[in-house]
Motif scaffolding. Structure first.
Motif, PDB file in Angstrom:
ATOM      1  N   LEU A 165      33.102 -10.745  56.266  1.00 48.01           N
ATOM      2  CA  LEU A 165      31.920 -10.505  57.090  1.00 48.01           C
ATOM      3  C   LEU A 165      30.884 -11.562  56.737  1.00 48.01           C
ATOM      4  O   LEU A 165      30.912 -12.159  55.662  1.00 48.01           O
ATOM      5  N   TYR A 166      29.957 -11.818  57.664  1.00 50.27           N
ATOM      6  CA  TYR A 166      28.917 -12.791  57.368  1.00 50.27           C
ATOM      7  C   TYR A 166      27.586 -12.297  57.904  1.00 50.27           C
ATOM      8  O   TYR A 166      27.525 -11.396  58.764  1.00 50.27           O
ATOM      9  N   GLN A 167      26.503 -12.880  57.423  1.00 54.23           N
ATOM     10  CA  GLN A 167      25.146 -12.500  57.781  1.00 54.23           C
ATOM     11  C   GLN A 167      24.810 -13.036  59.164  1.00 54.23           C
ATOM     12  O   GLN A 167      24.885 -14.240  59.418  1.00 54.23           O
ATOM     13  N   ASP A 168      24.460 -12.133  60.067  1.00 52.14           N
ATOM     14  CA  ASP A 168      24.002 -12.535  61.393  1.00 52.14           C
ATOM     15  C   ASP A 168      22.682 -13.284  61.245  1.00 52.14           C
ATOM     16  O   ASP A 168      21.694 -12.715  60.760  1.00 52.14           O
ATOM     17  N   PRO A 169      22.623 -14.545  61.603  1.00 60.52           N
ATOM     18  CA  PRO A 169      21.379 -15.308  61.401  1.00 60.52           C
ATOM     19  C   PRO A 169      20.207 -14.803  62.229  1.00 60.52           C
ATOM     20  O   PRO A 169      19.064 -15.160  61.974  1.00 60.52           O
ATOM     21  N   GLN A 170      20.497 -13.965  63.219  1.00 65.57           N
ATOM     22  CA  GLN A 170      19.420 -13.435  64.052  1.00 65.57           C
ATOM     23  C   GLN A 170      18.811 -12.148  63.477  1.00 65.57           C
ATOM     24  O   GLN A 170      17.859 -11.608  64.043  1.00 65.57           O
ATOM     25  N   ARG A 171      19.381 -11.672  62.374  1.00 66.89           N
ATOM     26  CA  ARG A 171      18.906 -10.408  61.809  1.00 66.89           C
ATOM     27  C   ARG A 171      18.394 -10.622  60.384  1.00 66.89           C
ATOM     28  O   ARG A 171      18.847 -11.510  59.672  1.00 66.89           O
ATOM     29  N   ALA A 172      17.474  -9.747  59.971  1.00 68.75           N
ATOM     30  CA  ALA A 172      16.879  -9.846  58.632  1.00 68.75           C
ATOM     31  C   ALA A 172      17.872  -9.362  57.582  1.00 68.75           C
ATOM     32  O   ALA A 172      18.809  -8.595  57.872  1.00 68.75           O
TER      33      ALA A 172
ATOM     34  N   GLU B 271      17.408  -7.232  55.409  1.00 64.88           N
ATOM     35  CA  GLU B 271      17.281  -5.789  55.226  1.00 64.88           C
ATOM     36  C   GLU B 271      17.888  -4.985  56.386  1.00 64.88           C
ATOM     37  O   GLU B 271      17.973  -3.762  56.316  1.00 64.88           O
ATOM     38  N   ASP B 272      18.304  -5.649  57.434  1.00 65.02           N
ATOM     39  CA  ASP B 272      18.837  -4.973  58.637  1.00 65.02           C
ATOM     40  C   ASP B 272      20.180  -4.329  58.280  1.00 65.02           C
ATOM     41  O   ASP B 272      21.087  -4.995  57.786  1.00 65.02           O
ATOM     42  N   PRO B 273      20.349  -3.024  58.513  1.00 64.86           N
ATOM     43  CA  PRO B 273      21.624  -2.362  58.177  1.00 64.86           C
ATOM     44  C   PRO B 273      22.799  -2.837  59.021  1.00 64.86           C
ATOM     45  O   PRO B 273      23.958  -2.568  58.683  1.00 64.86           O
ATOM     46  N   HIS B 274      22.511  -3.548  60.121  1.00 65.48           N
ATOM     47  CA  HIS B 274      23.596  -4.018  61.007  1.00 65.48           C
ATOM     48  C   HIS B 274      23.739  -5.523  60.966  1.00 65.48           C
ATOM     49  O   HIS B 274      24.311  -6.124  61.894  1.00 65.48           O
ATOM     50  N   ALA B 275      23.276  -6.172  59.905  1.00 65.08           N
ATOM     51  CA  ALA B 275      23.245  -7.628  59.859  1.00 65.08           C
ATOM     52  C   ALA B 275      24.593  -8.237  59.492  1.00 65.08           C
ATOM     53  O   ALA B 275      24.831  -9.411  59.768  1.00 65.08           O
ATOM     54  N   CYS B 276      25.472  -7.482  58.850  1.00 65.08           N
ATOM     55  CA  CYS B 276      26.769  -8.010  58.464  1.00 65.08           C
ATOM     56  C   CYS B 276      27.745  -7.825  59.628  1.00 65.08           C
ATOM     57  O   CYS B 276      28.008  -6.692  60.049  1.00 65.08           O
ATOM     58  N   ILE B 277      28.268  -8.927  60.131  1.00 59.62           N
ATOM     59  CA  ILE B 277      29.167  -8.850  61.311  1.00 59.62           C
ATOM     60  C   ILE B 277      30.440  -9.632  60.988  1.00 59.62           C
ATOM     61  O   ILE B 277      30.497 -10.419  60.043  1.00 59.62           O
TER      62      ILE B 277
END
Length: 371
Positions: free
Chosen positions: A356-363, A365-371
């Motif tokens: 999984l990787y960090q969605d660059p559009q999300r912070a 702390e965002d619980p849905h940032a790992c995609i």
């Protein structure tokens, strides 16, 4: 205000005696079992005047002015404060003890006498609710006679036990004081919480009078072992100045749960449970709150608050301290987050799990940032 901006903060000092009459005791008080006579002598005229002590009931200016119970020494600002005092029986060995409901920081003790000050006395403190005691200071007009094994020179360190001769002379015959400070003048500084300064804490304090001050007339009656009826201890007031002990992490305190006696009744008394700041917890702010363990707990410093922290970016509800990580990071961070949620991993839940990787559009702390 509860906040501690900038650095450490400390509750205000006050008289620990106030509101604790039920936690104060004396080993000897005149008139507790019935009326007792005591005398004073007018030395210029040589006449003797005698009075009655009757402490079966509490002091009252009109109803019972002859009562001299120990609670009379608690300082008040009433107009009749010099009409009441505590008085012992005609004995040499007498002790007064204050029992506190938790650990307090001690500042100083002031005794104001109605009688002569003792020829010899000592002050003890306990930090474990009376299970063990340590002498704080000896006082005597003749240290070599009354306490021959105790040094009579000034203290060199804060925990040195010495004999002080300043407060045991024959003058004044009334109104004399005995003063004991937690920090001797050579150690006094503006900030008692500065590094390397040992704090004086206690749960109990005991004042032991060991020898009455008597004038030469007692030499005429050598066969009589008991002091004459005009010699006794009497105190107008006893002040135990201090504050609740919060390790530099609180500016005010509230009553201790389950406190004894009259501990909840007076608004101006010094309470013992700290309202902790800096994410600390405990009765004395002696540990970090759960989820705030990025570094080891420390007391508040003179300029550094030493706030307890742990940053899991909102992906964990608990954190523990790991000494190995703290050493690896050069003391920057030792907190390790437990059971990271939202597909997170890492000591601070700062990375996404494998594949999984960090969605660059999300912070972060965002619980849905790992995609």
């Amino acid at each position: 205000q509860d906040q501690c901006p900038g650095g450490s903060c400390h509750p205000q000092l006050g008289d620990l005696m106030v509101g604790r009459g039920a936690q104060l005791s004396a080993s000897s008080t005149c008139g507790v079992d019935g009326p007792q006579n005591y005398c004073i002598v007018g030395y210029l005229e040589g006449e003797k005047k005698c009075f009655t002590c009757d402490s079966r009931l509490p002091f009252s200016p009109q109803g019972n002015p002859q009562s001299h119970r120990i609670e009379n020494v608690i300082t008040t600002f009433d107009s009749d404060r010099r009409l009441k005092w505590w008085q012992s029986e005609n004995v040499h060995q007498v002790s007064i003890q204050l029992d506190l409901e938790t650990v307090f920081q001690f500042s100083h003790l002031v005794l104001t006498f109605k009688s002569f000050r003792p020829a010899a006395m000592l002050v003890e403190r306990s930090k474990d609710f009376g299970r063990s005691w340590k002498v704080f200071r000896y006082f005597a007009d003749d240290c070599s006679l009354h306490f021959p094994s105790v040094p009579a020179e000034p203290a060199s360190f804060i925990d040195d036990v010495v004999c002080d001769r300043r407060y045991s002379g024959p003058e004044p015959s009334a109104g004399g004081e005995v003063v004991l400070k937690a920090l001797d003048p050579v150690f006094e500084i503006d900030d008692p919480y500065a590094p390397n300064i040992q704090l004086i804490t206690l749960t109990n304090i005991r004042v032991n009078f060991t020898r009455l001050f008597t004038l030469g007339d007692t030499l005429l009656a050598r066969r009589r072992r008991d002091p004459q009826e005009k010699y006794y201890y009497s105190l107008y007031s006893m002040v135990v100045q201090g504050s609740c002990f919060c390790n530099g992490h609180a500016s005010r305190c509230v009553p201790v749960d389950g406190g004894r006696g009259d501990v909840f009744t007076q608004s101006d008394m010094v309470h013992g449970r700290c309202v902790c700041q800096h994410n600390t917890a405990g009765e004395n702010c002696e540990r970090c709150q759960p989820f705030h363990n990025d570094s080891p707990w420390k007391p508040g410093g003179e300029t550094t608050p030493n706030i307890c922290r742990c940053n899991c970016h909102g992906h964990s509800d608990s954190c523990h301290f790991d000494a190995a990580r703290y050493e690896e990071t050069g003391g920057a961070s030792g907190g390790v987050c437990d059971d990271c949620r939202h597909d997170r991993t890492g000591p601070q839940c700062e990375r996404c799990r494998p594949f999984l990787y960090q969605d660059p559009q999300r912070a972060l702390e965002d619980p849905h940032a790992c995609i």
